[in-house]
Scaffold this motif. Structure first.
Motif, PDB file in Angstrom:
ATOM      1  N   THR A  67      -9.441   2.221  -7.008  1.00 22.65           N
ATOM      2  CA  THR A  67      -9.927   1.560  -5.786  1.00 22.65           C
ATOM      3  C   THR A  67      -9.004   1.783  -4.591  1.00 22.65           C
ATOM      4  O   THR A  67      -9.464   1.964  -3.470  1.00 22.65           O
ATOM      5  N   LYS A  68      -7.697   1.768  -4.802  1.00 23.23           N
ATOM      6  CA  LYS A  68      -6.765   1.858  -3.670  1.00 23.23           C
ATOM      7  C   LYS A  68      -6.242   3.269  -3.455  1.00 23.23           C
ATOM      8  O   LYS A  68      -5.478   3.507  -2.517  1.00 23.23           O
ATOM      9  N   ASN A  70       0.803  -1.221   0.000  1.00 27.53           N
ATOM     10  CA  ASN A  70       0.000   0.000   0.000  1.00 27.53           C
ATOM     11  C   ASN A  70       0.836   1.270   0.000  1.00 27.53           C
ATOM     12  O   ASN A  70       0.732   2.111   0.918  1.00 27.53           O
ATOM     13  N   MET A 109      -6.556  -0.064  -9.890  1.00 27.12           N
ATOM     14  CA  MET A 109      -5.928   0.059  -8.569  1.00 27.12           C
ATOM     15  C   MET A 109      -5.858   1.516  -8.136  1.00 27.12           C
ATOM     16  O   MET A 109      -5.986   1.837  -6.957  1.00 27.12           O
TER      17      MET A 109
END
Lengths: 229, 412
Positions: A192-193, A161, A189
């Motif tokens: 969403t992240k 992360n 990604m």
């Protein structure tokens, strides 16, 4: 909020006996959550800029700050710590560790971070599932295709992360279908992240995917287009 | 197994042939060192045993100063008291009494200076190998008086044989003339030329009469089951002898003090061999250094990637040191195994020294040498290899610390 801030960054390096002025005073700011392409022809300075933002090299002058950390005040070991915890790297040539399997390659960063073995294995498998390599955990890089290797590289870059992922021409060695799949995956990604992606590229597909396009020419920012604006 | 160790282990096998050759170089060096040191230890033991068994013993008790001056008046006046002390030290396996004097020995034709020793025939047989070294005639027996054992070279020089008479002329303990005629009962050949050229043995009681010893002896010669027991015996004997009231204090001398020449010869041989071994290890070390440096040049880009991911230089150094130490330890283990097996084979069957036998005969060693595989001979060489390899491996491991990530990443 800006995750990357570059102020008047200058970098000259030697190529043989010739001084090459790779960056001639770059100033830019990239916000958290960005999906940014640094575009330009070969030798324009985009990879040099990416290396400087990643703390892999030092500018001759100017200031760089990543996630609030001013590089010019940091030692090499603190920079290594910052790269470990805040920055993920994706390379054109994938650069996986050849002696480790796919899952071990992904685990390696977490090992450096001191994550326990059980959690490491679980998270590495989960992220490999996410990039579509659920049946290739134990394959070594030599047993994977280019696209699969780059997916492992993406999994490795984002598994811990990080706040920022720096990708140096990630699609350059991939065919268009594989390249598109990879870009779609990174865009997902990013959404969403909330991971910030900065690419250096001269691949039009990457430029199309990017929400912000910064053109570098002769070591300077020639154009900065925010497509969302 | 940790990822760190897995990486190190797998990195070793990336270039299987090179790693195997490096490990074989280490193994070969270690095997050679184990064998050579065992061979040296075996020959030293043979030298010591022959010298010790023929005459000197592992230790001797003498009046202080006797070793240097061999003065006939420096005596152990009451040997039976010393005997009681030695009887109570469990590590003493045997002992005997001797008295010695320099004399002139004359046959009908010639005269030579000799060392006459008075020996207790029974006790002497338990301590020295003189009984087994008789080549002609017989060993002395308890009831003998004016009979003598002479060295083969002395017999040859005096031109005497069994049953011939020798006149001994010397000085007694009281300063008077000591003279007697003895009959040659036996001729011994020890292989130690000096000893065979000089020694005449007569019964101790007869010696004490002829040389006016008044019951005294010059040395109490003892053995222990092994050299390792010697320090304990020396300490115990010294402590207990201090309680005896003698005119001159008694000293306990071990074989090194009794035969300083032999001790020095062994030390010089060991040191010169160690210099040769160090050179051998250095050659191996350079081969290892080459392997490690090649590995670093080949993997520079990979180190760049590892650093980019946040691997610290300390961790990279550790990784490289782990790799080199795995190779070293495997090589050393193989070397000890190989060297040990070869040594144990020759320890059983011996090595013929061929033309060199004459040289070894001077030290009383027969034509075969038996290497002696001991924990020490197995450990010294490999330990040196381990230390030197570790030091050599530090150089490439620390060279990595100078790498800059961006340069390493673009290394071709």
């Amino acid at each position: 909020m800006a995750i990357v801030e570059c102020t008047d960054v200058v970098k000259t390096y030697q190529q043989g006996k010739v001084d090459v002025r790779a960056l001639r005073g770059v100033t830019l700011s990239i916000d958290t959550g960005g999906f940014v392409a640094l575009a330009g022809p070969s030798g324009s300075g985009k990879t040099t800029l990416l290396n400087l933002i990643g703390g892999l090299d030092e500018p001759d002058s100017g200031h760089i700050t990543v996630d609030g950390n001013p590089f010019d005040e940091m030692s090499q070991s603190r920079l290594a710590e910052l790269r470990l915890n805040k920055i993920g790297f994706i390379f054109q040539a994938y650069n996986l560790i050849p002696v480790l399997s796919a899952v071990e390659n992904v685990e390696y960063v977490m090992l450096l971070q001191g994550v326990g073995a059980g959690e490491r294995r679980e998270r590495a498998r989960a992220i490999l599932d996410e990039v579509g390599l659920s049946d290739m955990y134990n394959r070594r890089p030599a047993e994977l295709s280019g696209g699969q290797q780059q997916r492992v590289a993406v999994a490795r870059a984002i598994v811990s992360n990080p706040a920022l992922v720096l990708a140096d021409e990630p699609t350059a060695n991939l065919d268009s279908k594989t390249g598109n799949g990879l870009l779609e995956m990174m865009a997902e990604m990013n959404r969403t992240k909330k991971v910030t992606f900065i690419f250096s590229t001269h691949d039009q597909r990457v430029m199309d995917y990017a929400r912000r396009l910064i053109r570098i020419q002769d070591g300077r920012v020639a154009e900065d287009v925010d497509k969302a604006a | 197994m940790s990822i760190h160790f897995k990486m190190a282990w797998r990195n070793i096998w990336r270039n299987r042939r090179r790693s195997l050759l490096t490990m074989l170089a280490i193994a070969f060096a270690c095997a050679l060192l184990v064998f050579m040191l065992s061979f040296q230890f075996g020959s030293y033991e043979a030298m010591l045993n022959s010298a010790i068994k023929i005459h000197t013993g592992y230790f001797q008790i003498q009046a202080e100063g006797y070793q240097d001056k061999n003065d006939i008046r420096s005596v152990v006046p009451n040997p039976e008291k010393v005997a009681r002390i030695l009887d109570n030290i469990p590590q003493v396996s045997a002992y005997t009494f001797r008295a010695s004097a320099f004399s002139l020995a004359s046959s009908e034709e010639r005269t030579y200076g000799v060392a006459v020793s008075g020996i207790d025939p029974n006790k002497e047989a338990a301590v020295s190998s003189i009984k087994r070294l008789i080549r002609e005639g017989e060993y002395l027996s308890e009831g003998d008086s004016d009979e003598a054992l002479v060295g083969a070279l002395l017999a040859k020089n005096l031109r005497v044989g069994i049953g011939d008479a020798i006149t001994l002329l010397g000085q007694g303990r009281d300063g008077s003339v000591a003279a007697t005629v003895v009959t040659v009962k036996g001729i011994f050949s020890s292989g130690l030329d000096d000893f065979d050229r000089n020694a005449v043995h007569i019964p101790l009681k007869y010696f004490q009469e002829v040389f006016f010893m008044r019951g005294a002896v010059h040395t109490v010669v003892g053995l222990t089951p092994s050299l390792w027991d010697l320090p304990k015996v020396v300490d115990a004997a010294e402590a207990r002898l201090a309680g005896l009231n003698t005119d001159r204090p008694l000293a306990v001398l071990d074989w090194k003090e009794l035969m300083p020449g032999l001790a020095q010869a062994i030390m010089i041989d060991l040191i010169s061999a160690l210099i040769f071994y160090m050179l051998l290890i250095l050659v191996v070390a350079f081969s290892i250094l080459n392997t490690f440096l090649m590995a670093i040049f080949e993997r520079t880009r990979e180190f760049g990637v590892l650093m980019a991911m946040g691997t610290t230089k300390e961790r990279l150094t550790r990784l490289l040191m782990t790799e080199s130490m795995i190779m070293t330890v495997l090589g050393i283990a193989g070397g000890i195994l190989l060297g040990g097996l070869v040594t144990l084979y020759f320890q059983k069957h011996g090595i013929s020294m061929g033309d060199s036998s004459e040289l070894f005969r001077q030290f009383g060693i027969s034509g075969r040498i038996y290497p002696r595989f001991t924990p020490l001979s197995a450990a010294i060489g490999p330990s040196l290899v381990l230390v030197i390899t570790f030091l050599v491996a530090l150089y490439p491991a620390f060279k990595v610390r100078k790498l800059r990530p961006v340069e390493a990443l673009s290394y071709v």
